[in-house]
Every structure is written in C-alpha cells, then in structure tokens.
Design an enzyme around this catalytic site. Sequence first.
Site, mmCIF file in Angstrom:
data_model
loop_
_atom_site.group_PDB
_atom_site.id
_atom_site.type_symbol
_atom_site.label_atom_id
_atom_site.label_comp_id
_atom_site.label_asym_id
_atom_site.label_seq_id
_atom_site.Cartn_x
_atom_site.Cartn_y
_atom_site.Cartn_z
ATOM 1 N N ASN A 61 -6.880 -1.536 4.116
ATOM 2 C CA ASN A 61 -7.768 -0.808 3.208
ATOM 3 C C ASN A 61 -8.065 -1.729 2.028
ATOM 4 O O ASN A 61 -7.218 -1.924 1.167
ATOM 5 C CB ASN A 61 -7.093 0.491 2.738
ATOM 6 N N LYS A 120 -10.002 -1.235 -0.320
ATOM 7 C CA LYS A 120 -10.361 -0.480 -1.541
ATOM 8 C C LYS A 120 -11.614 -1.096 -2.154
ATOM 9 O O LYS A 120 -12.459 -1.606 -1.416
ATOM 10 C CB LYS A 120 -9.176 -0.427 -2.507
ATOM 11 N N HIS A 151 -7.818 9.719 1.133
ATOM 12 C CA HIS A 151 -6.914 8.784 0.449
ATOM 13 C C HIS A 151 -6.522 9.358 -0.914
ATOM 14 O O HIS A 151 -7.325 10.026 -1.567
ATOM 15 C CB HIS A 151 -7.604 7.420 0.277
ATOM 16 N N GLU A 186 -6.335 8.063 -3.680
ATOM 17 C CA GLU A 186 -7.228 7.666 -4.786
ATOM 18 C C GLU A 186 -8.467 8.565 -4.815
ATOM 19 O O GLU A 186 -8.997 8.874 -5.888
ATOM 20 C CB GLU A 186 -7.583 6.182 -4.653
ATOM 21 N N GLU A 244 1.071 8.157 3.060
ATOM 22 C CA GLU A 244 1.083 7.195 1.968
ATOM 23 C C GLU A 244 1.631 7.851 0.707
ATOM 24 O O GLU A 244 0.885 8.521 -0.023
ATOM 25 C CB GLU A 244 -0.339 6.700 1.686
ATOM 26 N N GLY A 270 0.465 0.407 -4.325
ATOM 27 C CA GLY A 270 0.139 -0.592 -5.337
ATOM 28 C C GLY A 270 1.231 -0.815 -6.365
ATOM 29 O O GLY A 270 1.007 -1.423 -7.408
ATOM 30 N N SER A 305 2.613 -0.360 -0.357
ATOM 31 C CA SER A 305 3.286 -1.645 -0.611
ATOM 32 C C SER A 305 3.881 -2.273 0.650
ATOM 33 O O SER A 305 4.974 -2.842 0.622
ATOM 34 C CB SER A 305 4.345 -1.489 -1.704
HETATM 35 P P1 13P Z 1 -0.899 -1.003 -1.181
HETATM 36 O O1 13P Z 1 -0.549 -1.606 0.154
HETATM 37 O O2 13P Z 1 -1.647 -1.944 -2.074
HETATM 38 O O3 13P Z 1 0.292 -0.372 -1.835
HETATM 39 O O4 13P Z 1 -1.944 0.193 -0.881
HETATM 40 C C1 13P Z 1 -1.641 1.120 0.092
HETATM 41 C C2 13P Z 1 -2.833 1.952 0.317
HETATM 42 O O5 13P Z 1 -3.234 2.730 -0.534
HETATM 43 C C3 13P Z 1 -3.540 1.801 1.602
HETATM 44 O O6 13P Z 1 -4.489 2.802 1.782
#
Ligand code: 13P
Length: 248
Positions: free
Chosen positions: A10, A12, A94, A96, A165, A171, A211
């Site tokens: 992803n 983002k 997601h 976010e 997740e 992150g 992560s």
């Molecule tokens: P990270 O791997 O940067 O923690 O992000 C995970 C994520 O949100 C994947 O959709």
Amino acid sequence: MSRKFIVGGNWKMNGDTDQIVEIVKNLTQLPLDPNVEIVIGIPSIYVAYVKSIVPNNVAVAAQNCWKAAKGAFTGEISAPMIKDVGAEWVILGHSERRIIFNEEDDLIAAKVAHALESGLKVIACVGETLEQKDSGITEEVVTKQIKALVPAIGNNWQNVVLAYEPVWAIGTGKTATPQQAQEVHAAIRSWLSTNVSSDVAENIRIQYGGSVTAANATELAACADIDGFLVGGASLKPEFVDIINSCN
Ligand code: 13P
C-alpha cells in the site's frame, strides 16, 4: 486447505514518476516467489501508468473508490474506472480512510458491495486503535467491522481478502508480535465460521498489516492464520521484494 499467500503493498499517498519507475524496477530485477500473489495499491492518478509498466505477476489495486459507477461526485473515482484501466483490486476500509476521512462501516460496506458487483477484488481492512486494544476490546471492534461487511460481500467471499491492521502498529515501527497477530487472525476465522460459514472461514485469506519489514515477515508468515501482509512504508523500498520472498 490451500490459501495462497498474498502480499499487498500500500503506497498510500507516496510516489512520483521517478520513484515509481524505481519501485517497479525493483519488482522486475529479482525473481518473485511464484507461490505468493502480489498486489500493489497505487495513488489513483498513477493506477493506469503503473498497470502499464508492472510485470504480469504483480496485480494493481486502487486505494479507494466511490460506491456508484458514475455521476456528480467531484473528486471521486469509481470501481468501473479502476477496472477500465486494467487494475483488478481495490483497498477499502483502511484505517486512514476510517479515521482521517470519517468513513464509517455502512459507507465502507456500500463501497465493498459496489466494487464486488463491478468485478473488482477487494482488500477489506479492519483493525483496532491503541485505546481499544488497551480496553481489551480488539476482537469486538474487529468483528463488528467485519459484520458490517457480510451482507455487502454476499456470495462473493472468493473475491475478498481481509487485512487485519492494528492502528497502533501502522507506521509506528511497533509490529504486533506473531502471537498477538495470530490470536486476532484466529478469532476472525472463528467468528466467520460461526457467523458466515466454515467454508468461508477456512478459505478467506487474512493479511496482517502494521510495520511489516523483511526482518519480521518470516516469523509472522509462519503463523497458522496469517495468509499474507499488507505492507505500507516498506512497500516503497527494495525490501518489499525480500518480504515477498521470505514468506514461504
Ligand atoms: P506500515 O507498513 O507503514 O506500518 O503501513 C501499514 C499499512 O497501513 C498498510 O495498509
């Protein structure tokens, strides 16, 4: 039981033309484990471009879409548009999207239903916040999020991958331990067995995200109920190939 491991990247809201060329170069330079399904989630403006340059063994996803095929929805993209440019997947729900853009269960369900009806495959994300984890309600939160999707998915479970997740792991560099992740994945499967069907529970692939790195992927991948990863930050780096190739 044969659930093919599926690793998603992803991106983002990251990447520009130069960086995309670099990332795709990394995906073509080394052999990728043919036993791993690979899908990368691209910012919408680059979906068509990435689709035109990735190798055939890497599928392309959008990171969101609207719940209707077309119309007066300024700024949105639709599932048929994603299909039209050759992408096969969309990431929905997601954290976010849920937290920053206030997307709630019913909107996410409507998006999932429409994406599936349009012939896309869906990576549907669920996960608890740190506060919810600390209150001991992880399973409750995650199963409520999945419950909202059940009518939207209908008979289309074969086109859905769930991504667990935990928000506190995204992150932050704080990965869930293999035990923590396995416990939630097993709880999801058990809930699906009781509330949907044993067949769905057995066949649905559940990715872990939060992560994930080349350093922790092998240990997480060894857990019985972890069937893949959804990788954020590390999917922008050459390390993504190491993650793909360290799963089996
Ligand atoms: P990270 O791997 O940067 O923690 O992000 C995970 C994520 O949100 C994947 O959709």
